[in-house]
Motif scaffolding. Structure first.
Motif, PDB file in Angstrom:
ATOM      1  N   GLU A  12       0.698  -0.837  -0.008  1.00 36.16           N
ATOM      2  CA  GLU A  12       0.036  -0.128   0.181  1.00 36.16           C
ATOM      3  C   GLU A  12       0.629   1.145   0.233  1.00 36.16           C
ATOM      4  O   GLU A  12       1.649   1.003   0.713  1.00 36.16           O
ATOM      5  CB  GLU A  12      -0.763   0.181   1.088  1.00 36.16           C
ATOM      6  N   SER A 188      -1.516  -9.256  10.275  1.00 33.28           N
ATOM      7  CA  SER A 188      -1.362  -9.036   8.762  1.00 33.28           C
ATOM      8  C   SER A 188      -0.856 -10.112   7.825  1.00 33.28           C
ATOM      9  O   SER A 188      -0.624 -10.960   8.042  1.00 33.28           O
ATOM     10  CB  SER A 188      -0.676  -7.554   8.732  1.00 33.28           C
ATOM     11  N   GLY A 189      -1.059  -9.341   6.716  1.00 41.36           N
ATOM     12  CA  GLY A 189      -0.163 -10.568   5.887  1.00 41.36           C
ATOM     13  C   GLY A 189       1.544 -10.688   5.804  1.00 41.36           C
ATOM     14  O   GLY A 189       1.661 -11.307   5.241  1.00 41.36           O
ATOM     15  N   GLY A 190       1.482  -9.749   6.939  1.00 38.86           N
ATOM     16  CA  GLY A 190       3.086  -9.443   7.159  1.00 38.86           C
ATOM     17  C   GLY A 190       4.167  -9.973   8.653  1.00 38.86           C
ATOM     18  O   GLY A 190       4.566  -9.377   8.496  1.00 38.86           O
ATOM     19  N   GLY A 215      -1.920 -13.697   7.848  1.00 37.50           N
ATOM     20  CA  GLY A 215      -2.633 -13.721   6.335  1.00 37.50           C
ATOM     21  C   GLY A 215      -1.845 -14.031   5.532  1.00 37.50           C
ATOM     22  O   GLY A 215      -2.544 -14.247   4.373  1.00 37.50           O
ATOM     23  N   TYR A 218      -3.730 -17.400   5.265  1.00 37.13           N
ATOM     24  CA  TYR A 218      -5.076 -17.202   4.593  1.00 37.13           C
ATOM     25  C   TYR A 218      -4.832 -16.739   3.236  1.00 37.13           C
ATOM     26  O   TYR A 218      -5.548 -18.066   2.659  1.00 37.13           O
ATOM     27  CB  TYR A 218      -5.766 -15.773   4.649  1.00 37.13           C
ATOM     28  N   ASP A 219      -3.598 -16.587   2.601  1.00 35.21           N
ATOM     29  CA  ASP A 219      -3.773 -15.827   1.387  1.00 35.21           C
ATOM     30  C   ASP A 219      -2.884 -17.140   0.176  1.00 35.21           C
ATOM     31  O   ASP A 219      -3.407 -17.534  -0.668  1.00 35.21           O
ATOM     32  CB  ASP A 219      -2.889 -14.516   1.146  1.00 35.21           C
ATOM     33  N   PRO A 230      -5.849 -10.396  -3.039  1.00 32.72           N
ATOM     34  CA  PRO A 230      -5.894 -10.928  -1.451  1.00 32.72           C
ATOM     35  C   PRO A 230      -7.182 -12.462  -0.383  1.00 32.72           C
ATOM     36  O   PRO A 230      -7.947 -11.805  -1.214  1.00 32.72           O
ATOM     37  CB  PRO A 230      -5.599 -10.225  -0.720  1.00 32.72           C
ATOM     38  N   GLY A 232      -7.616 -13.364   2.485  1.00 25.56           N
ATOM     39  CA  GLY A 232      -8.505 -13.410   3.576  1.00 25.56           C
ATOM     40  C   GLY A 232      -9.920 -13.591   3.777  1.00 25.56           C
ATOM     41  O   GLY A 232     -10.011 -14.355   4.466  1.00 25.56           O
ATOM     42  N   LEU A 233     -10.870 -11.922   3.050  1.00 19.08           N
ATOM     43  CA  LEU A 233     -11.508 -12.312   2.843  1.00 19.08           C
ATOM     44  C   LEU A 233     -12.173 -13.530   2.704  1.00 19.08           C
ATOM     45  O   LEU A 233     -13.795 -13.802   3.047  1.00 19.08           O
ATOM     46  CB  LEU A 233     -12.331 -11.474   2.667  1.00 19.08           C
ATOM     47  N   GLY A 332      -4.487  -5.973   9.093  1.00 15.86           N
ATOM     48  CA  GLY A 332      -5.327  -6.414   8.016  1.00 15.86           C
ATOM     49  C   GLY A 332      -6.040  -7.127   8.222  1.00 15.86           C
ATOM     50  O   GLY A 332      -7.364  -7.245   7.983  1.00 15.86           O
ATOM     51  N   VAL A 333      -5.536  -8.300   9.321  1.00 13.57           N
ATOM     52  CA  VAL A 333      -6.624  -9.492   9.155  1.00 13.57           C
ATOM     53  C   VAL A 333      -7.964  -9.253  10.512  1.00 13.57           C
ATOM     54  O   VAL A 333      -8.475  -9.704  10.974  1.00 13.57           O
ATOM     55  CB  VAL A 333      -5.623 -10.854   9.702  1.00 13.57           C
ATOM     56  N   ASN A 336     -11.356  -9.613  10.294  1.00 14.99           N
ATOM     57  CA  ASN A 336     -11.636 -10.769  10.212  1.00 14.99           C
ATOM     58  C   ASN A 336     -12.864 -10.379  11.197  1.00 14.99           C
ATOM     59  O   ASN A 336     -13.068 -10.698  12.864  1.00 14.99           O
ATOM     60  CB  ASN A 336     -11.058 -11.858  10.302  1.00 14.99           C
ATOM     61  N   THR A 365      -5.869  -1.497   8.078  1.00 18.86           N
ATOM     62  CA  THR A 365      -5.309  -2.232   6.737  1.00 18.86           C
ATOM     63  C   THR A 365      -4.080  -1.000   6.475  1.00 18.86           C
ATOM     64  O   THR A 365      -4.209   0.048   7.503  1.00 18.86           O
ATOM     65  CB  THR A 365      -5.667  -2.467   5.993  1.00 18.86           C
ATOM     66  N   ASP A 366      -2.684  -1.773   6.210  1.00 17.87           N
ATOM     67  CA  ASP A 366      -1.805  -0.318   5.686  1.00 17.87           C
ATOM     68  C   ASP A 366      -1.925   0.931   5.407  1.00 17.87           C
ATOM     69  O   ASP A 366      -2.908   0.773   4.969  1.00 17.87           O
ATOM     70  CB  ASP A 366      -0.887  -0.717   4.947  1.00 17.87           C
TER      71      ASP A 366
HETATM   72  O1  KG4 Z   1      -2.510  -5.112   7.101  1.00 21.65           O
HETATM   73  P1  KG4 Z   1      -2.089  -5.533   5.530  1.00 21.65           P
HETATM   74  O2  KG4 Z   1      -3.496  -4.896   4.506  1.00 21.65           O
HETATM   75  O3  KG4 Z   1      -1.336  -5.758   4.849  1.00 21.65           O
HETATM   76  C1  KG4 Z   1      -0.238  -5.754   5.597  1.00 21.65           C
HETATM   77  O4  KG4 Z   1       0.983  -5.779   6.213  1.00 21.65           O
HETATM   78  O5  KG4 Z   1       0.255  -7.072   5.302  1.00 21.65           O
HETATM   79  O6  KG4 Z   1      -2.838  -7.276   5.386  1.00 21.65           O
HETATM   80  C2  KG4 Z   1      -3.282  -7.891   4.383  1.00 21.65           C
HETATM   81  C3  KG4 Z   1      -3.749  -9.072   4.993  1.00 21.65           C
HETATM   82  C4  KG4 Z   1      -4.214  -9.769   3.606  1.00 21.65           C
HETATM   83  O7  KG4 Z   1      -3.003 -11.404   4.098  1.00 21.65           O
HETATM   84  C5  KG4 Z   1      -5.317 -10.554   3.913  1.00 21.65           C
HETATM   85  O8  KG4 Z   1      -5.501 -11.241   3.392  1.00 21.65           O
HETATM   86  C6  KG4 Z   1      -5.867 -10.240   5.358  1.00 21.65           C
HETATM   87  O9  KG4 Z   1      -4.748  -8.326   5.996  1.00 21.65           O
HETATM   88  N1  KG4 Z   1      -7.304 -10.310   5.237  1.00 21.65           N
HETATM   89  C7  KG4 Z   1      -8.094 -11.441   6.179  1.00 21.65           C
HETATM   90  C8  KG4 Z   1      -9.477 -10.147   5.868  1.00 21.65           C
HETATM   91  N2  KG4 Z   1      -9.153  -8.786   5.819  1.00 21.65           N
HETATM   92  C9  KG4 Z   1      -7.969  -8.904   4.876  1.00 21.65           C
HETATM   93  N3  KG4 Z   1      -7.840 -11.717   6.799  1.00 21.65           N
HETATM   94  C10 KG4 Z   1      -8.868 -12.513   7.055  1.00 21.65           C
HETATM   95  N4  KG4 Z   1     -10.174 -12.050   7.448  1.00 21.65           N
HETATM   96  C11 KG4 Z   1     -10.075 -11.111   6.812  1.00 21.65           C
HETATM   97  N5  KG4 Z   1     -11.380 -10.542   6.857  1.00 21.65           N
END
Ligand code: KG4
Ligand code: ZN
Length: 405
Positions: A12, A188-190, A215, A218-219, A230, A232-233, A332-333, A336, A365-366
């Motif tokens: 982002e 999150s994803g990271g 995350g 999930y991905d 991505p 997750g959702l 980001g997670v 959920n 999210t970021d």
């Molecule tokens: O914080 P973020 O935007 O970026 C990172 O730093 O990674 O997080 C993105 C992550 C992705 O892995 C996405 O699949 C996950 O957050 N994510 C979710 C949901 N919404 C986004 N994981 C599980 N459930 C959700 N509802």
């Protein structure tokens, strides 16, 4: 004071102009301009964030996003020819780096007068190093051209501060309701981190993932199930449906016998591991062969259950060991709903005195808003010498730890 905040640690690109005021225990933040661009669609083919693509995208978008944020904040003004020359001269030393970015920058600095902002806050780490460097170099260039000090921000502190904020109205956030000690779960994803904070600037990382972030798991599982990135959702939606049908007891009998592991759930330490869970899904998918919708739903349901069981076990363990007044969820997670619900039930039943807080909409999210917020808290607690002006040593730090001070 006004802060220009820059976030480029992952996929982002965020540029925000933030008005910040008040002491750290009752700080108020108003978003004056906010431009955020998600590259997620560009990384979809890779099934994850591709660092060099992220870097190129940040470099291509940083300047137009900043222009948009400054315009929204009504801080965009044309420069005079004399000023433009001064800006270009100051930038001279940096021009060999990040060629694309700086060509765009020179153009823009010929047109934009120094905005009346007091500091530039930028993510120094942790994150993808090539991506972080774009933000760091961008901040250095602006700082040189406009003579504005830089505050180097830890991305994780940004998530914690943002999650601790409550929304007052519209684009104004406040930290008034936070009581320490704070326990933060960042997913999150990271990153996957359990952080204990005694005060702003005083952190202990209690546990983190030893391999994949939540995350990321999930991905990757989403990819195995043929769901878009991505994922997750998409997994969360399937799991929601799976739980609903199971609840009504009118799902078909299990097409597969699903029983996934809960890695490290019962270990004494507070670390996490999700790669074994992901691999277990991979073996299961191979064993089944062709996945129908029902099998996908059952896998997603059991996967989410396994993730939540592990997260809850570690949060419960932490709460039994350490004093906690406020629990915050970030990353980001944190979007959920099932994870939120289960955490709420755990805390309200077993730790009713603890205040639970989820990030305001748009700040999970970021984003650069959280970087500006964490930057302000640093500005409040540190001496002016801590700020960076023309420092050639100022560098991105992919594995930056949360430091105290
Ligand atoms: O914080 P973020 O935007 O970026 C990172 O730093 O990674 O997080 C993105 C992550 C992705 O892995 C996405 O699949 C996950 O957050 N994510 C979710 C949901 N919404 C986004 N994981 C599980 N459930 C959700 N509802
Ligand atoms: Zn993040």
């Amino acid at each position: 004071m006004k802060i220009l905040a820059i976030e480029t640690s992952c996929d982002e690109t965020g540029i925000t102009v933030l008005e910040a005021e008040g002491t750290s225990d009752e700080a108020r933040f108003t978003v004056l301009g906010n431009a955020l661009y998600s590259q997620a669609a560009k990384h979809a083919d890779f099934g994850g964030v591709y660092p060099n693509l992220a870097k190129r995208e940040h470099a291509a978008n940083a300047v137009p996003l900043m222009v948009q944020a400054l315009k929204d904040a009504q801080l965009y003004q044309k420069t005079t020819q004399k000023q433009a020359l001064k800006h270009k001269e100051a930038l001279g030393t940096l021009l060999h780096r990040e060629q694309g970015l700086f060509e765009a920058l020179v153009d823009c600095l010929e047109n934009i007068a120094r905005p009346s902002v007091d500091a530039i806050a930028v993510t120094k780490g942790p994150g993808l190093e090539p991506a972080l460097w774009v933000g760091v170099n961008f901040a250095r260039a602006l700082s040189l051209a406009w003579d504005i000090p830089i505050i180097a921000v830890n991305h994780l502190e940004g998530h914690i501060v943002a999650s601790a904020c409550t929304t007052e109205e519209g684009e104004t956030y406040t930290l008034r309701d936070t009581t320490f000690p704070v326990l933060g779960l960042l997913i999150s994803g990271g990153h996957t981190e359990l952080i204990h904070a005694e005060a702003w600037g005083s952190y202990t990382v209690l546990g983190e993932t030893r391999d994949d972030a939540v995350g990321e798991a999930y991905d990757k599982v989403a990819r195995m199930l043929g769901l878009p990135y991505p994922g997750g959702l998409h997994i969360a939606n399937l799991a929601h449906e799976g739980r609903r049908l199971a609840h009504q007891k009118y799902g078909k009998p299990l097409a597969v016998d699903i029983d996934l592991p809960r890695p490290m759930k019962n270990t004494d330490n507070l670390d996490f591991s999700f790669s074994g869970l992901k691999t277990a899904v991979l073996y299961l998918v191979r064993k089944i062969g062709t996945l129908d919708d029902h099998a996908k739903m059952r896998i997603a349901t059991e996967f989410e259950e396994a993730v939540v069981d592990v997260l809850l076990a570690k949060v419960g363990k932490t709460m039994n060991r350490l004093p906690v007044s406020t629990f915050v969820l970030g990353g980001g997670v944190a979007a959920n709903t099932y994870i939120r619900k289960r955490l709420t039930v755990l805390l309200s039943e077993s730790f009713p005195d603890v205040r639970i807080q989820f990030p305001p909409k748009g700040l999970s999210t970021d984003n650069a808003v959280m970087i500006g917020m964490a930057g302000y808290l640093q500005y409040e607690r540190l001496t002016k010498e801590a700020f960076i002006r023309d420092d050639a040593e100022f560098a991105a730090e992919g594995r930056m730890k949360l430091r105290n001070g």
